[in-house]
Design an enzyme around this catalytic site. Structure first.
Site, short mmCIF file in Angstrom:
data_model
loop_
_atom_site.label_atom_id
_atom_site.label_comp_id
_atom_site.label_asym_id
_atom_site.label_seq_id
_atom_site.Cartn_x
_atom_site.Cartn_y
_atom_site.Cartn_z
N GLN A 101 -4.46 -1.59 9.57
CA GLN A 101 -4.43 -2.90 8.92
C GLN A 101 -5.02 -3.97 9.85
OE1 GLN A 101 -3.62 -3.41 5.75
NE2 GLN A 101 -3.99 -5.60 5.89
N LYS B 298 0.84 -1.20 0.00
CA LYS B 298 0.00 0.00 0.00
C LYS B 298 0.88 1.26 0.00
CE LYS B 298 -3.84 -2.47 2.11
NZ LYS B 298 -4.68 -2.76 3.29
N ASP C 124 -10.87 3.00 4.39
CA ASP C 124 -11.22 1.59 4.23
C ASP C 124 -12.74 1.39 4.21
OD1 ASP C 124 -9.16 -0.35 3.96
OD2 ASP C 124 -8.46 0.13 5.98
N1 GUN Z 1 -7.12 -6.77 6.11
C1 GUN Z 1 -7.54 -7.48 5.02
N2 GUN Z 1 -8.05 -6.66 4.08
C2 GUN Z 1 -7.95 -5.41 4.57
C3 GUN Z 1 -8.32 -4.14 4.05
O1 GUN Z 1 -8.84 -3.98 2.94
N3 GUN Z 1 -8.04 -3.08 4.87
C4 GUN Z 1 -7.48 -3.23 6.10
N4 GUN Z 1 -7.29 -2.12 6.83
N5 GUN Z 1 -7.14 -4.38 6.61
C5 GUN Z 1 -7.38 -5.48 5.85
#
Ligand code: GUN
Length: 319
Positions: free
Chosen positions: A110, A66, A133
């Site tokens: 995350q 990311k 998110d």
């Molecule tokens: N863990 C698995 N997928 C995601 C996501 O799209 N965002 C976040 N913050 N954590 C995740």
């Protein structure tokens, strides 16, 4: 992703592979252009704060990807990596600080968080305007009402993958396997909003295959390696595999990957594991019309959509 892990078309396979590479590159290019047009000075560009707690190796890779994507498109970023011993109140304090800093446009925490930290309670401390998110109850509610601001990145990316490949959603019989807050639930809502007929299945669904094999579009996000086999899939169906499971046994790799097994076993020897989705690739390819590979499928789109949401947050916050 190691190049040797990329799925390749096999001569024996029927299903077309829906790779995420081209579309995620297109989306990132669109985002980069928008940033250049809206914010000429580098110091004015949108800024994403990524927060990771603990030492889960998969989360480390996801956050790294990311941050790298931010660099590619021109989003500023900062990475807060906290130890496993972090308490919920320390994490809340950091999020409070990020909420209050005007130069931060988006905050990403995350998941999963270490055991003992209540994820839902942490998400509620995010400023909904920085929740790129789309996990905060305000954003979940807006999506449920059909008036979304930030849509969770994986399901949003799947809709992009389908529409940009001209795969029809309207009126389609669709089945979502999994009901997580991150993928399954928002996916079902988005498909409904795109006029699909949606059935949601989960770990307690009885006779799962009798439901999944009626679907023209099957989205699987349940975290069980290779669960969806030949007899779960309608002939010609589009199968979207959101699973990301590690396997380290060569006998399992041989069963799952068919013609691709030798390459995967090399990866296991070298790295100790290879990645497989929730769909049995070798079997699915004999029945499905199209299938997303793992890796190289929807994961790339998740990252691209996070970039898009971050630019949206910056636009909305700065008027
Ligand atoms: N863990 C698995 N997928 C995601 C996501 O799209 N965002 C976040 N913050 N954590 C995740």
């Amino acid at each position: 992703m190691a190049p040797e892990e990329k799925s390749t078309a096999q001569t024996s396979q029927r299903a077309e592979l829906l790779e995420g590479t081209r579309i995620s590159d297109d989306i990132k290019r669109e985002v980069a252009t928008e940033i250049e047009e809206l914010w000429r000075k580098p110091e004015q560009r949108p800024c994403l704060a990524a927060v990771r707690v603990g030492d889960d190796p998969a989360s480390e890779v996801y956050v790294k990807n990311k941050i790298r994507a931010c660099e590619e498109v021109g989003i500023r970023s900062e990475h807060h990596s906290l130890p496993c011993s972090t308490t919920a109140s320390e994490l809340r304090e950091l999020i409070g600080l990020l909420n209050s800093r005007d130069e931060i446009d988006g905050i990403l925490v995350q998941m999963p968080l270490p055991e003992g930290i209540d994820e839902a309670a942490i998400i509620e401390t995010l400023d909904p305007e920085k929740d790129v998110d789309g996990f905060h109850p305000v954003n979940v509610g807006r999506l449920a009402l059909g008036r979304p601001t930030f849509v969770p990145c994986t399901p949003a990316g799947i809709i992009e993958l389908l529409t940009r490949n001209e795969i029809s959603i309207r009126g389609a019989k669709t089945c979502v396997v999994g009901r997580s807050q991150i993928v399954g639930r928002p996916m079902a809502q988005l498909l409904t909003q795109h006029d699909a007929t949606v059935t949601v299945c989960h770990s307690r669904t009885q006779d799962l295959k009798s439901v999944t094999r009626q679907a023209d579009l099957l989205v699987v996000a349940i975290g069980r390696p290779g669960l969806i086999r030949r007899d779960y899939i309608k002939s010609g169906a589009t199968v979207i595999d959101v699973g990301m499971n590690k396997i380290s046994e060569e006998s399992i790799a041989r069963d799952l990957f068919g013609d691709d097994a030798a390459r995967r076993m090399e990866t296991i020897k070298r790295r100790g594991y290879t990645l497989v989705g929730d769909v049995h690739p070798a079997e699915a390819d004999t029945v499905a019309g199209r299938r997303t590979p793992v890796p190289g499928g929807v994961g790339l789109l998740t990252v691209a959509m996070l970039m898009r949401n971050t630019v949206k947050a910056a636009r909305l916050r700065r008027g």
